[in-house]
Scaffold this active site. Structure first.
Site, mmCIF file in Angstrom:
data_model
loop_
_atom_site.group_PDB
_atom_site.id
_atom_site.type_symbol
_atom_site.label_atom_id
_atom_site.label_comp_id
_atom_site.label_asym_id
_atom_site.label_seq_id
_atom_site.Cartn_x
_atom_site.Cartn_y
_atom_site.Cartn_z
ATOM 1 N N GLU A 201 -11.323 6.106 5.777
ATOM 2 C CA GLU A 201 -10.666 6.883 6.832
ATOM 3 C C GLU A 201 -11.608 7.058 8.021
ATOM 4 O OE1 GLU A 201 -7.626 7.631 7.063
ATOM 5 O OE2 GLU A 201 -6.849 7.477 5.019
ATOM 6 N N TYR B 64 0.839 -1.202 0.000
ATOM 7 C CA TYR B 64 0.000 0.000 0.000
ATOM 8 C C TYR B 64 0.874 1.252 0.000
ATOM 9 C CZ TYR B 64 -3.256 3.533 1.805
ATOM 10 O OH TYR B 64 -3.999 4.676 1.988
ATOM 11 N N TRP C 280 -4.768 1.206 10.655
ATOM 12 C CA TRP C 280 -5.009 1.205 9.213
ATOM 13 C C TRP C 280 -4.877 -0.197 8.635
ATOM 14 C CZ3 TRP C 280 -7.696 3.542 5.900
ATOM 15 C CH2 TRP C 280 -7.465 3.381 4.537
#
Length: 205
Positions: free
Chosen positions: A45, A23, A53
């Site tokens: 988010e 990522y 995350w």
């Protein structure tokens, strides 16, 4: 910074998990200028708030399946039955407030189309300069622009869009570049030079 076996320098958070590394190397901080892409990033988010995350990234495909590929037109039609369905979906984060916020934000996204759309609203908060962090401690979590973006999004009917979430979104889609100076990704978005000055005046479409 940690230098991997491939000789590339990355921050610690992107060095231990292969999914996070991919990522970081290929997506984080690259420009996203389309409505659906920005709606997805904004939604993820919001779901990430209070969580790691990595947790969100591992569930990303499940989120896409659950929320109709983050098509705002489809998500905006979700009713209470859909909320209850999603609350039973173990593949996503089963948080009623965040699920309902995503549906609300889909409708808010649609309402922006006559005024330039979500891309225009978000990218209009691009700063004149971007941070130049040497260490993780130098990376801010909010900015004047993220506070202004959060206020405007809330004014337009969006939920779960505080200044910290707004700044994380800005980092993720290239509006700011918070890659550390020694990172192999610093300045790679095509929008910012390594010294924090802009390459051009606006996002790449």
């Amino acid at each position: 910074m940690i230098v991997g076996d491939d000789g590339l320098a990355r921050p610690a958070w992107a060095s231990s998990d292969p999914l996070l590394q991919e990522y970081y190397d290929t997506e984080w901080g690259m420009p996203v200028c389309d409505e659906r892409g920005l709606f997805e990033r904004l939604s993820l988010e919001a779901f990430q708030s209070g969580l790691s995350w990595a947790t969100i990234l591992r569930k990303r495909e499940n989120f896409r399946a659950a929320f109709a590929g983050f098509d705002p037109d489809a998500v905006a039609t979700f009713a209470e039955a859909d909320v209850e369905r999603l609350l039973q979906d173990a593949g996503i984060i089963r948080n009623r407030a965040k699920i309902e916020a995503t549906i609300r934000n889909a409708a808010a996204t649609i309402s922006l189309r006559d005024e330039g759309g979500l891309p225009h609203l978000i990218w209009s908060h691009r700063p004149e300069r971007t941070p130049v962090p040497q260490a993780a401690a130098d990376v801010p979590t909010t900015s004047d622009e993220s506070r202004a973006l959060a206020r405007e999004l809330k004014r337009r009917g969006f939920a779960f869009v505080g200044p910290t979430t707004a700044f994380a979104l800005m980092e993720a889609v290239g509006i700011v570049d918070t890659h550390l100076l020694d990172s192999h990704r610093r300045g790679s978005s095509g929008l910012w030079r390594a010294d924090g000055t802009p390459v051009e005046d606006g996002p790449r479409e």
